[in-house]
Design an enzyme around this catalytic site. Structure first.
Site, mmCIF file in Angstrom:
data_model
loop_
_atom_site.group_PDB
_atom_site.id
_atom_site.type_symbol
_atom_site.label_atom_id
_atom_site.label_comp_id
_atom_site.label_asym_id
_atom_site.label_seq_id
_atom_site.Cartn_x
_atom_site.Cartn_y
_atom_site.Cartn_z
ATOM 1 N N CYS A 2 0.732 -1.163 0.160
ATOM 2 C CA CYS A 2 -0.238 0.034 -0.165
ATOM 3 C C CYS A 2 0.919 1.147 -0.061
ATOM 4 C CB CYS A 2 -0.872 0.208 1.042
ATOM 5 S SG CYS A 2 -1.903 -1.584 1.406
ATOM 6 N N ASN A 77 1.576 -0.370 5.515
ATOM 7 C CA ASN A 77 2.381 -0.579 4.230
ATOM 8 C C ASN A 77 3.109 -2.113 4.376
ATOM 9 O OD1 ASN A 77 3.118 -1.038 1.432
ATOM 10 N ND2 ASN A 77 4.737 0.732 1.975
ATOM 11 N N GLY A 78 2.696 -3.164 3.741
ATOM 12 C CA GLY A 78 3.646 -4.130 4.056
ATOM 13 C C GLY A 78 3.170 -5.690 4.061
ATOM 14 N N GLU A 79 3.649 -6.467 4.594
ATOM 15 C CA GLU A 79 3.303 -7.746 4.940
ATOM 16 C C GLU A 79 4.017 -8.546 6.069
ATOM 17 O OE1 GLU A 79 0.912 -9.710 3.189
ATOM 18 O OE2 GLU A 79 0.889 -8.484 1.363
ATOM 19 N N SER A 377 11.087 -12.351 -5.890
ATOM 20 C CA SER A 377 12.195 -11.934 -6.347
ATOM 21 C C SER A 377 13.572 -12.354 -5.813
ATOM 22 C CB SER A 377 12.206 -10.532 -7.037
ATOM 23 O OG SER A 377 13.197 -9.991 -7.591
#
Length: 612
Positions: A2, A77-79, A377
């Site tokens: 986000c 914002n994130g995981e 990645s």
């Protein structure tokens, strides 16, 4: 993933700043194209732009909860990759949960643990929690710095955002660059000093740092950084631990409620991730994986082997896609498009960046986003496990400077005579500051002590530049990219691994090769390291020369007060004389010109004032 932003002011009525708050939120739309939310009170505003990945129906933000008489509101914002464990721990403490989102877990972890919650998190994140009654704001960034968080302070106020543009859109910060910022751009760029936002008055939380804003003052604290401790495991135990940690990091990051794919370069790092993910999917009978690679039009025609790029990727990509049983997609980029994408790359980063390495990734992610929302990645293995040539060349290893930018002569060449006289000294100070950050043990050998210094240099500088590139160029298209090698447990293990083990078999990333040699084709395991692909087509250089000439012939442009016409013309007309890269391994003459083109675009489009 986000975009977040916020504004606190102990004296101003923020309800009167609706226009500015709307501009701040709009500036982050690309990071969060799915939803937006706001939480506005007299002296506080929290803004959120959402990219829905986990629990799309119930994870809206800002999210609020009541705990012991106080109202807490979060933008995040994130995981989190240890959501399950943390949720169970909080349930034992008496908390209930109404969603499956990691946002709710994080919010309640802060309610219970306050600032100590940071040390319990495994993930990539930047978040802010407001305590409405006290007006206290908590800001926090993940240990490794995968997710960004910039801020500006002024008397009685604080503004923060995922990207610099959100802060500029508040109208409280003028786009000004002073001598310090110019030293960053010309002598360190595209890297920048940790915490430095280039624009005067803008800072960034450091990796592993949190901040508390209360009663008009901001206090910061590092809750995690590289720390030396003895490595007591033998060779077999080290290999087993490494295999477990990396496999666990990859598998934790396979959770998503939206389509996921994988970057595949044909190199060791992305191949390990793809094979591990494929094996996991097979065990859970959840289908094949999709992999993506990038190439440039006619690159095979113009490719030539070099020390830094010994072989092309395409043969190994096909081999690895077959091994993983993936549905593979190759995206071929036109050189004209890579050149044109230099301009949106500046907007994505809010600064000049890694030029065609940035612009190609931006185009690559744009294409992937047409079908996927999440990707994994292989970034950062080289910094952690000695993948670059400068780890293995004794002359470079013990050279007393940043190994990816060893010579300042080319940087001095592009500047007007007499400008930024302290540039070289500025770089030297930053280098020595980083060496002082490199924690070591009294019985470290000479090589292990230097390898800790080299690790710190790469971790705090080169790796951060690549992570910034990955975040901005992917999020510009609303694509979330996860980086399993940035698991802090793996980083701690790598920092304390003796060099003789890390360089197992006297190879770059030798210990990783050994740990996964039974999982991958032998040709992949023992392939020599090759960097992210760049264009070798001469048309790219011609485009950069043409544009740079146009810029230098327009005396009204700000950059012409800074650069030397003769110095830049020498690079344009005699690219073969640029013997040492500007930065990293591949920034030669075309990329130097592209960097100056980006710098020009940044100065003009951001209307930057130069304060010298």
């Amino acid at each position: 993933m986000c975009g977040i932003a916020g504004w606190l002011d102990t004296t101003k009525e923020l309800g009167d700043r609706q226009k500015e708050l709307r501009l701040m939120s709009e500036s982050l739309r690309r990071r969060g194209p799915d939803e937006h939310g706001e939480y506005i009170r007299r002296h506080a505003a929290l803004l959120h732009r959402r990219l829905s990945v986990i629990d799309p129906e119930n994870g809206q933000q800002p999210m609020s909860t009541l705990y012991e008489g106080e109202k807490y509101t979060i933008v995040y914002n994130g995981e989190l990759y240890n959501t399950g464990e943390l949720r169970e721990e909080l349930k034992q403490a008496g908390f209930g949960f109404g969603t499956s989102s990691d946002t709710e877990v994080l919010l309640k972890a802060y309610c219970y643990y306050k600032e100590n919650c940071a040390e319990k998190l495994n993930g990539i994140f930047a978040f802010a929690v407001l305590e409405e009654g006290s007006g206290r704001l908590f800001l926090c960034r993940d240990r490794v710095g995968v997710k960004p968080l910039f801020y500006h302070t002024y008397p009685d106020g604080l503004i923060f955002g995922s990207e610099i543009k959100a802060i500029l859109n508040s109208g409280m910060v003028k786009p000004v660059v002073d001598e310090e910022g110019l030293n960053e751009l010309f002598f360190l760029g595209p890297a920048r000093t940790p915490g430095n936002g280039i624009f005067k008055g803008i800072r960034e939380l450091l990796p592993g740092e949190y901040a508390i804003f209360s009663e008009g003052r901001l206090q910061t604290r590092r809750y995690w950084k590289l720390k030396a401790h003895p490595h007591n495991a033998n060779e077999h135990e080290t290999i087993e631990k490494l295999r477990f940690l990396l496999t666990d990091a990859i598998e934790r990051q396979l959770v998503s409620d939206v389509p996921m794919c994988f970057f595949l370069s044909g190199g060791l790092d992305s191949s390990i991730i793809c094979q591990t993910a494929s094996d996991y999917r097979k065990r859970h009978q959840s289908g094949s994986i999709d992999t993506y690679s990038v190439e440039y039009a006619e690159n095979r025609r113009y490719f030539t082997s070099s020390l830094f790029q010994p072989n092309a990727d395409y043969e190994y990509i096909g081999m690895m896609a077959k091994s993983a049983g993936s549905r593979h997609h190759e995206i071929v980029l036109e050189n004209e498009d890579v050149y044109q994408a230099l301009y949106p790359s500046v907007v994505a980063r809010d600064l000049p960046g890694y030029v065609d390495i940035d612009s190609s990734l931006l185009l690559f992610c744009r294409e992937i986003k047409k079908n996927f929302t999440v990707a994994l990645s292989g970034e950062c293995a080289d910094e952690l496990f000695g993948g670059y040539p400068w780890y293995h060349n004794p002359e470079i290893l013990f050279e007393d400077c940043f190994p990816w930018s060893r010579e300042q002569q080319i940087r001095r060449q592009v500047l007007k005579k007499g400008l930024l006289p302290r540039g070289e000294e500025y770089v030297r100070e930053k280098y020595l500051d980083t060496l002082r950050e490199a924690d070591s043990l009294p019985d470290d050998s000479r090589i292990d002590r230097r390898m800790r210094e080299m690790f710190a240099l790469n971790y705090y500088w080169f790796m951060q530049c690549l992570l910034e590139r990955k975040d901005r160029c992917s999020m510009y298209s609303g694509l979330e990219v996860r980086v399993p090698f940035c698991d802090w447990r793996l980083i701690d293990c790598a920092y304390n691994m003796p060099w003789e083990l890390k360089a197992y078999g006297n190879r770059e990333k030798g210990i990783i090769r050994k740990a996964f040699e039974d999982n991958l084709p032998r040709e992949i395991v023992y392939r020599k390291k090759s960097p992210y692909p760049k264009t070798h087509n001469p048309v790219y250089h011609k485009l950069c020369v043409q544009r740079m000439n146009e810029i230098m012939n327009d005396k009204s442009r700000r950059i012409n007060t800074l650069i030397s016409y003769e110095g830049v013309k020498e690079i344009a007309e005699h690219p073969e004389r640029v013997n040492s890269p500007w930065y990293g391994q591949l920034m030669k003459a075309p990329q130097i010109l592209a960097y100056l083109i980006e710098l020009d675009h940044w100065l003009e489009s951001y209307n930057v004032d130069i304060d010298l």
